[in-house]
Design an enzyme around this catalytic site. Sequence first.
Site, mmCIF file in Angstrom:
data_model
loop_
_atom_site.group_PDB
_atom_site.id
_atom_site.type_symbol
_atom_site.label_atom_id
_atom_site.label_comp_id
_atom_site.label_asym_id
_atom_site.label_seq_id
_atom_site.Cartn_x
_atom_site.Cartn_y
_atom_site.Cartn_z
ATOM 1 N N HIS A 147 0.897 -1.512 -0.046
ATOM 2 C CA HIS A 147 -0.033 -0.140 -0.504
ATOM 3 C C HIS A 147 0.701 1.614 0.025
ATOM 4 C CE1 HIS A 147 -0.006 -0.207 4.676
ATOM 5 N NE2 HIS A 147 0.515 1.225 4.011
ATOM 6 N N ASP A 160 0.159 -7.891 1.737
ATOM 7 C CA ASP A 160 0.851 -6.611 1.911
ATOM 8 C C ASP A 160 1.308 -6.285 1.653
ATOM 9 O OD1 ASP A 160 0.116 -3.417 1.169
ATOM 10 O OD2 ASP A 160 -0.043 -3.570 3.989
ATOM 11 N N GLY A 204 2.759 6.606 8.916
ATOM 12 C CA GLY A 204 3.440 7.081 8.882
ATOM 13 C C GLY A 204 4.621 5.827 9.427
ATOM 14 N N SER A 264 4.287 2.595 8.717
ATOM 15 C CA SER A 264 3.604 1.200 7.164
ATOM 16 C C SER A 264 4.956 1.090 6.664
ATOM 17 C CB SER A 264 2.779 1.841 6.136
ATOM 18 O OG SER A 264 1.514 2.106 7.014
ATOM 19 N N GLY A 265 5.116 -0.155 5.979
ATOM 20 C CA GLY A 265 6.154 -1.306 5.790
ATOM 21 C C GLY A 265 7.371 -0.882 6.116
#
Length: 255
Positions: free
Chosen positions: A68, A112, A209, A211-212
Amino acid sequence: MVILLILLLLPIAFFLPCGAWAGEIIGGQEAKPHSRPYMAYLEIQRKGKMYICGGFLVSENFVLTAAHCKGDEITVYLGAHNIKQQEQSQQKISVDHQIIHPKYNKKTLNNDIMLLQLEERAKLNRWVDTITLPRANETVKPGTMCSVAGWGNTRTECLLFPDTLQEVDVVVMKDAECPKKRKGPYHNYNASTMMCVGDPAQCKDSSQGDSGGPLVCGKTAQGIVSWGPCRAPGVYTRVSTFIRWIEKTMRKLQP
Protein backbone atom coordinates in the site's frame (compact mmCIF):
# COMPACT_ATOMS: atom_id res chain seq x y z
CA MET A 1 -2.37 2.44 16.14
CA VAL A 2 -3.73 5.21 14.05
CA ILE A 3 -4.57 5.47 10.37
CA LEU A 4 -2.36 4.94 7.23
CA LEU A 5 0.77 6.51 5.70
CA ILE A 6 1.30 10.22 5.80
CA LEU A 7 1.26 12.99 3.34
CA LEU A 8 3.67 14.99 5.42
CA LEU A 9 0.64 16.04 7.48
CA LEU A 10 -2.24 14.15 5.88
CA PRO A 11 -2.76 10.43 6.27
CA ILE A 12 -3.49 8.39 3.16
CA ALA A 13 -5.50 6.18 5.43
CA PHE A 14 -8.53 8.24 4.65
CA PHE A 15 -8.80 6.00 1.60
CA LEU A 16 -9.21 2.96 3.85
CA PRO A 17 -12.30 1.85 5.76
CA CYS A 18 -12.93 3.99 8.84
CA GLY A 19 -10.86 2.86 11.80
CA ALA A 20 -8.14 1.20 9.75
CA TRP A 21 -4.54 2.34 9.59
CA ALA A 22 -1.62 1.22 7.61
CA GLY A 23 1.30 2.12 9.22
CA GLU A 24 3.71 5.59 14.07
CA ILE A 25 5.53 4.55 17.01
CA ILE A 26 3.43 4.87 20.16
CA GLY A 27 4.89 4.41 23.64
CA GLY A 28 8.46 4.07 22.43
CA GLN A 29 11.63 6.13 22.46
CA GLU A 30 14.30 7.49 20.14
CA ALA A 31 16.48 4.74 18.72
CA LYS A 32 20.24 4.81 19.21
CA PRO A 33 21.52 6.58 16.07
CA HIS A 34 22.30 4.10 13.27
CA SER A 35 21.60 1.06 15.45
CA ARG A 36 19.23 -0.17 12.73
CA PRO A 37 21.30 0.21 9.53
CA TYR A 38 18.70 -1.69 7.49
CA MET A 39 16.01 0.98 7.99
CA ALA A 40 14.77 2.85 4.92
CA TYR A 41 12.77 6.07 4.83
CA LEU A 42 10.52 6.23 1.76
CA GLU A 43 9.44 9.54 0.27
CA ILE A 44 6.46 8.79 -1.97
CA GLN A 45 4.99 10.98 -4.69
CA ARG A 46 1.40 10.10 -5.54
CA LYS A 47 -0.90 12.26 -7.64
CA GLY A 48 1.08 15.39 -6.85
CA LYS A 49 1.15 14.80 -3.09
CA MET A 50 3.88 13.48 -0.79
CA TYR A 51 3.53 10.57 1.61
CA ILE A 52 6.01 8.65 3.74
CA CYS A 53 6.54 5.00 4.58
CA GLY A 54 9.17 2.81 6.11
CA GLY A 55 11.03 -0.06 4.53
CA PHE A 56 14.13 -2.20 5.04
CA LEU A 57 17.15 -3.13 2.96
CA VAL A 58 17.29 -6.84 2.08
CA SER A 59 20.07 -6.68 -0.54
CA GLU A 60 22.29 -4.00 -2.03
CA ASN A 61 19.62 -3.04 -4.55
CA PHE A 62 16.30 -4.17 -3.03
CA VAL A 63 14.14 -2.70 -0.27
CA LEU A 64 11.13 -4.53 1.14
CA THR A 65 8.03 -2.58 2.18
CA ALA A 66 4.21 -2.72 2.17
CA ALA A 67 2.28 -2.84 -1.11
CA HIS A 68 0.00 0.00 0.00
CA CYS A 69 3.09 2.26 -0.04
CA LYS A 70 3.10 2.24 -3.84
CA GLY A 71 3.45 5.62 -5.52
CA ASP A 72 4.07 7.32 -8.83
CA GLU A 73 7.67 7.88 -7.74
CA ILE A 74 9.55 6.72 -4.64
CA THR A 75 12.86 7.98 -3.26
CA VAL A 76 14.65 5.86 -0.65
CA TYR A 77 16.84 7.30 2.10
CA LEU A 78 19.26 4.85 3.72
CA GLY A 79 21.58 5.46 6.66
CA ALA A 80 19.29 8.11 8.15
CA HIS A 81 18.63 8.90 11.79
CA ASN A 82 17.46 12.53 11.69
CA ILE A 83 15.55 12.63 8.43
CA LYS A 84 15.37 16.44 8.46
CA GLN A 85 19.16 16.79 8.35
CA GLN A 86 21.61 16.04 5.56
CA GLU A 87 23.65 13.53 7.52
CA GLN A 88 26.96 12.30 6.14
CA SER A 89 25.68 8.75 6.59
CA GLN A 90 22.65 9.15 4.30
CA GLN A 91 22.31 7.64 0.84
CA LYS A 92 19.49 8.95 -1.37
CA ILE A 93 18.51 6.51 -4.13
CA SER A 94 15.57 6.57 -6.54
CA VAL A 95 13.43 3.48 -7.08
CA ASP A 96 13.63 1.89 -10.53
CA HIS A 97 10.86 -0.71 -10.20
CA GLN A 98 8.00 -1.20 -7.74
CA ILE A 99 7.02 -4.87 -7.66
CA ILE A 100 3.76 -5.48 -5.80
CA HIS A 101 2.79 -9.02 -4.89
CA PRO A 102 0.48 -10.30 -7.66
CA LYS A 103 -2.22 -11.28 -5.16
CA TYR A 104 -2.23 -8.02 -3.19
CA ASN A 105 -5.79 -6.99 -2.27
CA LYS A 106 -6.35 -3.24 -1.75
CA LYS A 107 -9.59 -3.75 0.17
CA THR A 108 -8.44 -6.39 2.66
CA LEU A 109 -4.70 -5.52 2.56
CA ASN A 110 -4.00 -9.22 2.19
CA ASN A 111 -0.54 -9.96 0.71
CA ASP A 112 0.52 -6.40 1.61
CA ILE A 113 4.12 -6.68 0.44
CA MET A 114 6.22 -4.95 -2.22
CA LEU A 115 9.82 -5.10 -3.41
CA LEU A 116 11.55 -1.92 -4.53
CA GLN A 117 14.43 -2.28 -6.96
CA LEU A 118 16.83 0.62 -6.54
CA GLU A 119 18.31 2.48 -9.50
CA GLU A 120 21.78 1.89 -8.08
CA ARG A 121 23.26 -0.40 -5.46
CA ALA A 122 23.51 0.88 -1.91
CA LYS A 123 27.01 1.19 -0.50
CA LEU A 124 27.09 -1.08 2.54
CA ASN A 125 28.95 0.29 5.54
CA ARG A 126 28.47 0.83 9.29
CA TRP A 127 25.43 3.06 8.63
CA VAL A 128 23.80 1.09 5.82
CA ASP A 129 23.38 -2.69 5.86
CA THR A 130 20.90 -5.45 5.09
CA ILE A 131 18.75 -7.42 7.52
CA THR A 132 18.21 -11.18 7.54
CA LEU A 133 14.90 -12.61 6.31
CA PRO A 134 13.26 -15.67 7.90
CA ARG A 135 13.17 -19.15 6.42
CA ALA A 136 10.17 -19.95 4.24
CA ASN A 137 7.04 -20.52 6.37
CA GLU A 138 8.94 -19.98 9.62
CA THR A 139 6.63 -19.04 12.51
CA VAL A 140 7.16 -16.82 15.55
CA LYS A 141 5.77 -18.13 18.83
CA PRO A 142 3.16 -16.01 20.63
CA GLY A 143 4.79 -14.25 23.55
CA THR A 144 7.96 -13.49 21.59
CA MET A 145 9.19 -9.95 22.18
CA CYS A 146 10.05 -8.13 18.96
CA SER A 147 10.57 -4.49 18.01
CA VAL A 148 9.41 -2.04 15.39
CA ALA A 149 10.83 1.33 14.35
CA GLY A 150 9.93 4.27 12.15
CA TRP A 151 9.60 8.00 11.66
CA GLY A 152 5.80 7.99 12.00
CA ASN A 153 3.46 9.80 14.37
CA THR A 154 4.19 9.45 18.10
CA ARG A 155 0.90 10.57 19.65
CA THR A 156 -2.55 8.99 19.77
CA GLU A 157 -4.38 12.26 20.43
CA CYS A 158 -2.75 14.37 17.72
CA LEU A 159 -0.33 14.28 14.80
CA LEU A 160 3.30 14.68 15.82
CA PHE A 161 6.00 13.37 13.52
CA PRO A 162 9.54 13.16 14.92
CA ASP A 163 12.68 14.04 13.00
CA THR A 164 14.58 11.08 14.45
CA LEU A 165 14.00 7.32 14.23
CA GLN A 166 11.78 5.99 17.02
CA GLU A 167 11.50 2.39 18.25
CA VAL A 168 9.33 0.31 20.56
CA ASP A 169 9.18 -3.28 21.79
CA VAL A 170 6.01 -5.21 20.97
CA VAL A 171 4.89 -8.74 21.74
CA VAL A 172 3.63 -11.31 19.22
CA MET A 173 0.07 -12.35 20.07
CA LYS A 174 -1.96 -15.46 19.29
CA ASP A 175 -3.98 -15.22 16.08
CA ALA A 176 -7.12 -15.46 18.22
CA GLU A 177 -6.34 -11.98 19.57
CA CYS A 178 -7.18 -10.67 16.06
CA PRO A 179 -10.54 -12.47 15.67
CA LYS A 180 -12.18 -12.70 12.24
CA LYS A 181 -15.59 -11.53 13.43
CA ARG A 182 -17.81 -10.40 10.57
CA LYS A 183 -18.24 -6.81 11.81
CA GLY A 184 -15.15 -6.63 13.98
CA PRO A 185 -11.97 -4.63 13.25
CA TYR A 186 -10.09 -7.80 12.28
CA HIS A 187 -12.63 -9.30 9.89
CA ASN A 188 -10.01 -9.28 7.11
CA TYR A 189 -7.33 -10.97 9.23
CA ASN A 190 -5.65 -13.92 7.48
CA ALA A 191 -3.43 -16.02 9.75
CA SER A 192 -1.47 -17.51 6.84
CA THR A 193 -0.28 -14.14 5.53
CA MET A 194 -0.57 -11.89 8.60
CA MET A 195 0.73 -11.62 12.18
CA CYS A 196 -1.17 -10.29 15.20
CA VAL A 197 1.22 -8.12 17.23
CA GLY A 198 0.93 -5.86 20.28
CA ASP A 199 -0.58 -6.34 23.75
CA PRO A 200 -3.77 -4.23 24.06
CA ALA A 201 -2.96 -3.78 27.78
CA GLN A 202 0.18 -1.84 26.87
CA CYS A 203 0.20 1.49 25.07
CA LYS A 204 2.95 0.40 22.71
CA ASP A 205 2.36 0.23 19.01
CA SER A 206 3.31 1.18 15.47
CA SER A 207 1.01 3.24 13.26
CA GLN A 208 0.67 6.24 10.98
CA GLY A 209 3.76 6.77 8.87
CA ASP A 210 5.45 3.51 9.91
CA SER A 211 3.82 1.42 7.19
CA GLY A 212 6.27 -0.85 5.43
CA GLY A 213 8.78 -0.92 8.28
CA PRO A 214 10.07 -4.22 9.68
CA LEU A 215 8.95 -6.16 12.71
CA VAL A 216 12.30 -7.41 13.99
CA CYS A 217 12.45 -10.54 16.15
CA GLY A 218 15.98 -11.26 17.25
CA LYS A 219 17.95 -10.18 14.19
CA THR A 220 15.34 -11.22 11.63
CA ALA A 221 12.66 -9.21 9.82
CA GLN A 222 9.62 -11.37 10.52
CA GLY A 223 6.88 -8.87 9.68
CA ILE A 224 5.97 -5.68 7.83
CA VAL A 225 3.84 -2.91 9.38
CA SER A 226 0.53 -3.17 7.54
CA TRP A 227 -2.80 -2.24 9.18
CA GLY A 228 -5.03 -2.39 12.25
CA PRO A 229 -7.54 -0.52 14.42
CA CYS A 230 -6.69 2.50 16.54
CA ARG A 231 -5.14 0.42 19.32
CA ALA A 232 -3.09 -2.77 19.65
CA PRO A 233 -2.90 -5.42 18.48
CA GLY A 234 -1.92 -4.42 14.99
CA VAL A 235 -1.57 -6.53 11.88
CA TYR A 236 1.75 -7.19 10.16
CA THR A 237 2.47 -8.96 6.89
CA ARG A 238 4.02 -12.37 7.65
CA VAL A 239 7.32 -12.22 5.71
CA SER A 240 8.06 -15.95 5.89
CA THR A 241 4.98 -16.68 3.76
CA PHE A 242 6.53 -14.73 0.87
CA ILE A 243 10.17 -15.86 0.93
CA ARG A 244 9.95 -17.87 -2.29
CA TRP A 245 8.26 -14.96 -4.10
CA ILE A 246 10.90 -12.54 -2.78
CA GLU A 247 13.80 -14.76 -3.85
CA LYS A 248 12.30 -15.52 -7.25
CA THR A 249 11.56 -11.85 -7.96
CA MET A 250 15.01 -10.67 -6.91
CA ARG A 251 16.73 -13.33 -9.04
CA LYS A 252 14.62 -12.36 -12.06
CA LEU A 253 15.47 -8.66 -11.76
CA GLN A 254 19.14 -8.88 -10.85
CA PRO A 255 21.30 -7.25 -13.56
